[in-house]
Design a protein around this motif. Structure first.
Motif, PDB file in Angstrom:
ATOM      1  N   LEU A 169      18.723  55.026 -27.796  1.00 32.95           N
ATOM      2  CA  LEU A 169      19.823  55.339 -28.716  1.00 32.95           C
ATOM      3  C   LEU A 169      20.444  54.043 -29.254  1.00 32.95           C
ATOM      4  CD1 LEU A 169      21.735  57.429 -30.034  1.00 32.95           C
ATOM      5  CD2 LEU A 169      23.166  57.275 -27.997  1.00 32.95           C
ATOM      6  N   ASP A 170      20.710  53.095 -28.361  1.00 29.15           N
ATOM      7  CA  ASP A 170      21.310  51.828 -28.801  1.00 29.15           C
ATOM      8  C   ASP A 170      20.419  51.111 -29.815  1.00 29.15           C
ATOM      9  OD1 ASP A 170      23.434  52.330 -27.181  1.00 29.15           O
ATOM     10  OD2 ASP A 170      22.781  51.028 -25.550  1.00 29.15           O
ATOM     11  N   ARG A 171      19.134  51.053 -29.519  1.00 35.38           N
ATOM     12  CA  ARG A 171      18.190  50.399 -30.444  1.00 35.38           C
ATOM     13  C   ARG A 171      18.216  51.078 -31.809  1.00 35.38           C
ATOM     14  NH1 ARG A 171      14.081  47.220 -28.312  1.00 35.38           N
ATOM     15  NH2 ARG A 171      13.682  47.457 -26.095  1.00 35.38           N
ATOM     16  N   ILE A 172      18.182  52.425 -31.777  1.00 39.65           N
ATOM     17  CA  ILE A 172      18.098  53.194 -33.023  1.00 39.65           C
ATOM     18  C   ILE A 172      19.387  53.052 -33.842  1.00 39.65           C
ATOM     19  CG2 ILE A 172      18.009  55.569 -33.928  1.00 39.65           C
ATOM     20  CD1 ILE A 172      15.939  56.170 -31.717  1.00 39.65           C
ATOM     21  N   LEU A 173      20.531  53.069 -33.167  1.00 39.79           N
ATOM     22  CA  LEU A 173      21.804  52.972 -33.906  1.00 39.79           C
ATOM     23  C   LEU A 173      21.945  51.617 -34.595  1.00 39.79           C
ATOM     24  CD1 LEU A 173      24.324  54.848 -31.606  1.00 39.79           C
ATOM     25  CD2 LEU A 173      23.108  55.673 -33.629  1.00 39.79           C
ATOM     26  N   HIS A 174      21.460  50.610 -33.920  1.00 45.97           N
ATOM     27  CA  HIS A 174      21.469  49.269 -34.494  1.00 45.97           C
ATOM     28  C   HIS A 174      20.698  49.279 -35.828  1.00 45.97           C
ATOM     29  CE1 HIS A 174      21.763  44.985 -34.190  1.00 45.97           C
ATOM     30  NE2 HIS A 174      20.475  44.866 -34.418  1.00 45.97           N
ATOM     31  N   LYS A 175      19.550  49.921 -35.815  1.00 41.45           N
ATOM     32  CA  LYS A 175      18.705  49.972 -37.025  1.00 41.45           C
ATOM     33  C   LYS A 175      19.316  50.916 -38.075  1.00 41.45           C
ATOM     34  CE  LYS A 175      15.317  47.474 -35.319  1.00 41.45           C
ATOM     35  NZ  LYS A 175      15.002  46.142 -35.817  1.00 41.45           N
ATOM     36  N   ILE A 176      19.890  52.030 -37.625  1.00 40.62           N
ATOM     37  CA  ILE A 176      20.507  52.949 -38.600  1.00 40.62           C
ATOM     38  C   ILE A 176      21.624  52.227 -39.346  1.00 40.62           C
ATOM     39  CG2 ILE A 176      21.961  55.024 -38.865  1.00 40.62           C
ATOM     40  CD1 ILE A 176      20.244  56.455 -36.826  1.00 40.62           C
ATOM     41  N   SER A 177      22.433  51.487 -38.620  1.00 44.31           N
ATOM     42  CA  SER A 177      23.503  50.699 -39.245  1.00 44.31           C
ATOM     43  C   SER A 177      22.947  49.808 -40.343  1.00 44.31           C
ATOM     44  CB  SER A 177      24.107  49.773 -38.196  1.00 44.31           C
ATOM     45  OG  SER A 177      25.357  50.182 -37.854  1.00 44.31           O
ATOM     46  N   PHE A 178      21.882  49.113 -39.997  1.00 47.29           N
ATOM     47  CA  PHE A 178      21.283  48.171 -40.956  1.00 47.29           C
ATOM     48  C   PHE A 178      20.769  48.893 -42.198  1.00 47.29           C
ATOM     49  CE2 PHE A 178      17.536  46.251 -42.798  1.00 47.29           C
ATOM     50  CZ  PHE A 178      18.042  45.015 -43.175  1.00 47.29           C
ATOM     51  N   PHE A 179      19.939  49.926 -41.982  1.00 47.51           N
ATOM     52  CA  PHE A 179      19.314  50.598 -43.131  1.00 47.51           C
ATOM     53  C   PHE A 179      20.335  51.394 -43.945  1.00 47.51           C
ATOM     54  CE2 PHE A 179      15.333  49.650 -40.939  1.00 47.51           C
ATOM     55  CZ  PHE A 179      14.550  49.243 -42.015  1.00 47.51           C
TER      56      PHE A 179
END
Ligand code: BTN
Length: 249
Positions: A169-179
């Motif tokens: 979840l942490d990894r994915i949220l980091h990327k969602i923020s970026f994109f």
């Protein structure tokens, strides 16, 4: 982007929890997120069941991008790229990862992640928020009849330590923020191109099951809003909803 995170050991569906929150708090729902260890009533597209035992990642996130529904549907591609990048960081280098229109992620042609978009509108039919639901098979995957055969991260050789749902979840949220920020600033064009680079079945025959009929053609492109462009024997058409099957699948 700020996320307001809420965790449940068990829930019916994280989609319902986020929807209820939006209804009661329409003005502060951007970034509201519910994650659960297991779901008793998890759902997929077209109301299909999403079997949700403990060990996988299940979460729903509300985004209120302030655009109309057609534009907001681009978010499924934004989120798909975000998850794809997060997965690439932990999967063995040569793993084949593809995106299946409109919002599945396939590893070695097996489904590992499903993304569900639901729009929440108020009584005046105005868009209040988009709820994005993500089911990622970390440890388990359904082995019985599914539309697309499935797999999990552990099944693809990722160590159990890396596939902990909270860590994912942490990894994915980091990327969602970026994109998400990228999409807000620059629009859909480059997101569309990145998605197409990994599109399953581009320029190949596909079958699409729409509400009442089945349609066959060649998958040629995505249009500027993310609709599928299909060349049939008679004409080129645009598909905005439906289930897609590929010859090889
Ligand atoms: C699909 O491929 O059909 C989409 C599956 C989406 C499943 C997720 S799990 C978290 C969230 N809660 C649900 O009930 N569904 C979504």
């Amino acid at each position: 982007m700020q996320f307001s995170m809420h965790h449940f050991d068990e829930i019916d569906s994280t989609m319902n929890a986020v929807r209820d929150y939006i209804i009661n708090n329409p003005l502060k729902s951007h970034g509201y997120l519910v994650q659960a260890d297991l779901q008793t009533g998890g759902r997929g597209r077209y109301g299909r069941q999403w079997i949700s035992p403990k060990g996988n990642l299940y979460f729903s996130l509300c985004l209120t991008p302030g655009v109309n529904l057609t534009k907001a549907s681009e978010l499924s591609f934004v989120v798909c790229l975000a998850i794809g990048e997060a997965l690439q960081e932990i999967l063995p280098k040569k793993t084949k990862m593809l995106y299946k229109w409109p919002n599945d992620i396939l590893i070695d042609d097996l489904k590992i992640c499903g993304i569900l978009l639901e729009a929440n509108t108020n009584l005046k039919n105005e868009l209040q928020g988009i709820i994005i639901g993500i089911g990622l098979n970390c440890l388990h995957f359904p082995k019985s009849e599914t539309l697309v055969p499935a797999t999990s991260l552990v099944d693809r050789g990722v160590s159990a330590h890396e596939t902990d749902p909270k860590k994912m979840l942490d990894r994915i949220l980091h990327k969602i923020s970026f994109f998400y920020d990228y999409w807000q600033k620059n629009g859909f064009q480059h997101i569309r191109e990145l998605w197409l680079e990994r599109a399953k079945g581009l320029n190949e025959p596909i079958k699409i099951r729409l509400d009442q009929k089945e349609l066959t053609g060649i998958f040629r492109d995505l249009d500027a809003q993310g609709a599928l462009i299909v060349e049939t024997e008679k004409e080129t058409i645009k598909v905005t909803a439906g289930d897609v099957y590929f010859k090889s699948a």
